[in-house]
Design a protein around this motif. Structure first.
Motif, PDB file in Angstrom:
ATOM      1  N   ALA A 160       0.821  -1.206   0.000  1.00 54.91           N
ATOM      2  CA  ALA A 160       0.000   0.000   0.000  1.00 54.91           C
ATOM      3  C   ALA A 160       0.861   1.265   0.000  1.00 54.91           C
ATOM      4  CB  ALA A 160      -0.929  -0.008   1.215  1.00 54.91           C
ATOM      5  N   VAL A 161       1.957   1.260   0.745  1.00 57.93           N
ATOM      6  CA  VAL A 161       2.853   2.417   0.784  1.00 57.93           C
ATOM      7  C   VAL A 161       3.596   2.566  -0.541  1.00 57.93           C
ATOM      8  CG1 VAL A 161       4.873   3.450   1.927  1.00 57.93           C
ATOM      9  CG2 VAL A 161       3.077   2.354   3.288  1.00 57.93           C
ATOM     10  N   ILE A 202       5.725   3.786  10.326  1.00 60.00           N
ATOM     11  CA  ILE A 202       6.316   4.481   9.176  1.00 60.00           C
ATOM     12  C   ILE A 202       6.158   5.993   9.322  1.00 60.00           C
ATOM     13  CG2 ILE A 202       6.216   4.770   6.664  1.00 60.00           C
ATOM     14  CD1 ILE A 202       5.196   1.851   6.536  1.00 60.00           C
ATOM     15  N   LYS A 203       5.008   6.402   9.797  1.00 58.26           N
ATOM     16  CA  LYS A 203       4.787   7.839  10.023  1.00 58.26           C
ATOM     17  C   LYS A 203       5.761   8.376  11.066  1.00 58.26           C
ATOM     18  CE  LYS A 203       1.444  11.100  11.937  1.00 58.26           C
ATOM     19  NZ  LYS A 203       0.091  11.265  12.561  1.00 58.26           N
ATOM     20  N   GLY A 207       9.414   7.628   7.453  1.00 55.53           N
ATOM     21  CA  GLY A 207       9.695   6.932   6.212  1.00 55.53           C
ATOM     22  C   GLY A 207      10.054   5.474   6.414  1.00 55.53           C
ATOM     23  N   LEU A 208      10.260   4.801   5.289  1.00 55.88           N
ATOM     24  CA  LEU A 208      10.580   3.373   5.281  1.00 55.88           C
ATOM     25  C   LEU A 208      11.728   3.130   4.316  1.00 55.88           C
ATOM     26  CD1 LEU A 208       9.634   0.538   6.295  1.00 55.88           C
ATOM     27  CD2 LEU A 208       8.191   0.421   4.243  1.00 55.88           C
ATOM     28  N   SER A 209      12.618   2.248   4.686  1.00 52.69           N
ATOM     29  CA  SER A 209      13.781   1.961   3.856  1.00 52.69           C
ATOM     30  C   SER A 209      13.391   1.125   2.632  1.00 52.69           C
ATOM     31  CB  SER A 209      14.830   1.210   4.676  1.00 52.69           C
ATOM     32  OG  SER A 209      16.013   1.023   3.927  1.00 52.69           O
ATOM     33  N   THR A 210      14.305   1.051   1.672  1.00 55.74           N
ATOM     34  CA  THR A 210      14.067   0.259   0.467  1.00 55.74           C
ATOM     35  C   THR A 210      14.363  -1.216   0.722  1.00 55.74           C
ATOM     36  OG1 THR A 210      16.325   0.532  -0.351  1.00 55.74           O
ATOM     37  CG2 THR A 210      14.701   2.205  -1.003  1.00 55.74           C
ATOM     38  N   GLU A 211      13.820  -2.057  -0.150  1.00 52.09           N
ATOM     39  CA  GLU A 211      14.086  -3.491  -0.093  1.00 52.09           C
ATOM     40  C   GLU A 211      15.572  -3.775  -0.278  1.00 52.09           C
ATOM     41  OE1 GLU A 211      13.031  -7.506   0.217  1.00 52.09           O
ATOM     42  OE2 GLU A 211      11.517  -5.927   0.127  1.00 52.09           O
ATOM     43  N   SER A 212      16.210  -3.071  -1.198  1.00 46.90           N
ATOM     44  CA  SER A 212      17.630  -3.313  -1.461  1.00 46.90           C
ATOM     45  C   SER A 212      18.503  -2.916  -0.285  1.00 46.90           C
ATOM     46  CB  SER A 212      18.072  -2.549  -2.717  1.00 46.90           C
ATOM     47  OG  SER A 212      17.861  -1.156  -2.569  1.00 46.90           O
ATOM     48  N   ASN A 213      18.102  -1.897   0.457  1.00 44.85           N
ATOM     49  CA  ASN A 213      18.896  -1.443   1.601  1.00 44.85           C
ATOM     50  C   ASN A 213      18.653  -2.310   2.838  1.00 44.85           C
ATOM     51  OD1 ASN A 213      20.572   0.643   3.077  1.00 44.85           O
ATOM     52  ND2 ASN A 213      18.641   0.834   4.209  1.00 44.85           N
ATOM     53  N   TYR A 214      17.424  -2.782   3.005  1.00 43.71           N
ATOM     54  CA  TYR A 214      17.051  -3.565   4.190  1.00 43.71           C
ATOM     55  C   TYR A 214      16.313  -4.809   3.686  1.00 43.71           C
ATOM     56  CZ  TYR A 214      16.060  -3.778   9.286  1.00 43.71           C
ATOM     57  OH  TYR A 214      16.018  -4.121  10.631  1.00 43.71           O
ATOM     58  N   GLU A 226      18.937   0.059  13.214  1.00 46.22           N
ATOM     59  CA  GLU A 226      18.689   1.495  13.209  1.00 46.22           C
ATOM     60  C   GLU A 226      19.399   2.193  12.060  1.00 46.22           C
ATOM     61  OE1 GLU A 226      16.565   2.857  15.086  1.00 46.22           O
ATOM     62  OE2 GLU A 226      16.260   1.444  16.741  1.00 46.22           O
ATOM     63  N   GLU A 227      20.585   1.696  11.720  1.00 49.28           N
ATOM     64  CA  GLU A 227      21.342   2.334  10.644  1.00 49.28           C
ATOM     65  C   GLU A 227      20.629   2.176   9.306  1.00 49.28           C
ATOM     66  OE1 GLU A 227      25.778   2.055   8.526  1.00 49.28           O
ATOM     67  OE2 GLU A 227      25.350   0.949  10.374  1.00 49.28           O
ATOM     68  N   LYS A 228      20.141   0.955   9.032  1.00 45.24           N
ATOM     69  CA  LYS A 228      19.411   0.735   7.789  1.00 45.24           C
ATOM     70  C   LYS A 228      18.065   1.462   7.809  1.00 45.24           C
ATOM     71  CE  LYS A 228      21.416  -3.746   6.559  1.00 45.24           C
ATOM     72  NZ  LYS A 228      21.128  -5.178   6.287  1.00 45.24           N
ATOM     73  N   ALA A 229      17.397   1.453   8.951  1.00 51.68           N
ATOM     74  CA  ALA A 229      16.091   2.091   9.060  1.00 51.68           C
ATOM     75  C   ALA A 229      16.177   3.604   8.899  1.00 51.68           C
ATOM     76  CB  ALA A 229      15.449   1.746  10.404  1.00 51.68           C
ATOM     77  N   ALA A 230      17.350   4.165   9.150  1.00 50.51           N
ATOM     78  CA  ALA A 230      17.537   5.614   9.013  1.00 50.51           C
ATOM     79  C   ALA A 230      17.628   6.041   7.548  1.00 50.51           C
ATOM     80  CB  ALA A 230      18.798   6.051   9.759  1.00 50.51           C
ATOM     81  N   ASN A 231      17.842   5.064   6.664  1.00 51.95           N
ATOM     82  CA  ASN A 231      17.911   5.356   5.229  1.00 51.95           C
ATOM     83  C   ASN A 231      16.491   5.332   4.672  1.00 51.95           C
ATOM     84  OD1 ASN A 231      18.481   5.602   2.537  1.00 51.95           O
ATOM     85  ND2 ASN A 231      19.908   3.883   2.452  1.00 51.95           N
ATOM     86  N   ARG A 232      15.788   6.442   4.809  1.00 55.41           N
ATOM     87  CA  ARG A 232      14.358   6.493   4.524  1.00 55.41           C
ATOM     88  C   ARG A 232      14.093   6.867   3.070  1.00 55.41           C
ATOM     89  NH1 ARG A 232      15.404   9.351   9.330  1.00 55.41           N
ATOM     90  NH2 ARG A 232      14.772   8.186  11.194  1.00 55.41           N
ATOM     91  N   GLU A 233      13.156   6.131   2.471  1.00 56.49           N
ATOM     92  CA  GLU A 233      12.826   6.366   1.067  1.00 56.49           C
ATOM     93  C   GLU A 233      11.410   6.876   0.894  1.00 56.49           C
ATOM     94  OE1 GLU A 233      13.347   6.559  -3.050  1.00 56.49           O
ATOM     95  OE2 GLU A 233      14.852   6.099  -1.515  1.00 56.49           O
ATOM     96  N   ALA A 234      10.448   6.264   1.547  1.00 57.32           N
ATOM     97  CA  ALA A 234       9.030   6.606   1.366  1.00 57.32           C
ATOM     98  C   ALA A 234       8.459   7.142   2.669  1.00 57.32           C
ATOM     99  CB  ALA A 234       8.261   5.374   0.919  1.00 57.32           C
TER     100      ALA A 234
END
Length: 345
Positions: A160-161, A202-203, A207-214, A226-234
């Motif tokens: 959905a996102v 997510i709010k 944001g939410l990280s990408t599939e490729s990053n996480y 936390e490091e991967k989750a900080a790479n926000r895309e959406a």
């Protein structure tokens, strides 16, 4: 004369006895052949899906389950009284409870259910097109597979996102289910969860990280990265619940964006669905979560919803399902209209 008659009777009885013996032998041979064929089918199925059992005892147990499921599928298709078909897929050697525990995963918070009093932002029925397929609009990523992790809630949240993000930015990006499995503490990872909790995460996470990053691992128990989750895309600003038990309201929502729904996905017809418009049998108590990505009407006039599932492309119509729309029951077929929700960009 009497001797001749007795001889004739004896010959007739002997012929009948021999014929009966041949018939019994043929029946036994056919049954044996059927059993051998089923064994061969199981071996072929194991090779196709790379299934390996730990020992002969487990293999025998799995074979009996496989045989039971195959016979159900064949009997269903032979009846031909439904507008959909079933097929032997990767779930064919799983018992019902085992399947539900590993392949579904919807779970709402204890003592709390989504509200049915939400006002829908999409309320202009005059602008609802006759049909919709968000794949054609570029708002749907490829079919994914949750594997043996009961985190369907994460997959429909992400779908959905992904959809609303594409509609807002014009970019379709595959987002991370694993981040939700690892980081949404109000859900239970592979043991189930609720989409609204994931939307809220997510709010708050901005944001939410990408599939490729996480990337997805199909398991839980690891701490949130936390490091991967900080790479926000959406990013989303929130979410809304579609009014419950209202397929017309759900139609207006799906006409505007992909929508997360809950559904009973535990029954054998749903599990082995292959093609056509699914019309049941199923319960209305949600066990699974999927995404509505459109709707339409077939040539026979049957209205349907277009569903994106998270069981890989081997299931259904390359991972998708058509399920009957506008049924008499207000909760919708299989309870699909009970608790829909969608993110707000």
């Amino acid at each position: 004369m009497a001797s001749t008659l007795q001889c004739s009777c004896f010959c007739i009885c002997l012929s009948l006895f021999l014929a009966l013996g041949v018939w019994v032998s043929q029946v036994k041979a056919r049954a044996l052949t059927d059993e051998v064929s089923m064994v061969d089918l199981h071996e072929q199925w194991m090779a196709q899906y790379g299934r390996v059992y730990k020992d002969a005892l487990e293999k025998e147990k799995r074979f009996l389950t496989f045989k039971k499921n195959v016979e159900f599928i064949k009997s269903f298709n032979k009846a031909g009284d439904k507008p959909y078909k079933l097929s032997i897929n990767l779930f064919a050697d799983l018992e019902d409870e085992e399947f539900k525990a590993t392949r579904t995963g919807y779970k709402s918070p204890i003592g709390q259910r989504p509200s049915s009093n939400t006002e829908l932002r999409y309320n202009d029925v005059t602008n609802v097109p006759a049909s919709m397929d968000w794949r054609e609009k570029g708002a749907v990523t490829d079919i994914k597979n949750q594997g043996e992790c009961g985190c369907c809630w994460a997959f429909t949240t992400v779908a959905a996102v992904e959809g609303i993000t594409q509609l807002k930015t014009g970019q379709l990006v595959s987002l991370s289910e694993q981040e939700l499995v690892d980081c949404v503490s109000t859900n239970s990872g592979c043991n189930g969860g609720w989409m609204d909790n994931a939307f809220q995460f997510i709010k708050q996470n901005q944001g939410l990280s990408t599939e490729s990053n996480y990337p997805y691992e199909g398991m839980d128990g690891k701490p949130c990265n936390e490091e991967k989750a900080a790479n926000r895309e959406a990013m989303i600003t929130g979410y809304e619940d579609v009014p419950s038990r209202n397929e017309q309201a759900l139609l207006m929502a799906v006409a505007n964006q992909p929508v997360s729904i809950t559904i009973d996905g535990s029954g054998d017809p749903f599990r082995f669905y292959s093609s056509g418009i699914f019309t049941g049998d199923c319960e209305t108590n949600p066990t699974h979560a999927v995404t509505l990505i459109g709707y339409g009407v077939n040539e026979e006039g049957i209205k349907y919803w277009l569903v994106k599932n998270s069981w890989g492309t081997d299931w259904g119509e390359d991972g998708y399902m058509k399920i009957q729309r506008d049924v008499d029951a207000k909760e919708g077929l299989c309870g699909l209209a009970l608790y829909p929700s969608y993110p707000i960009a």
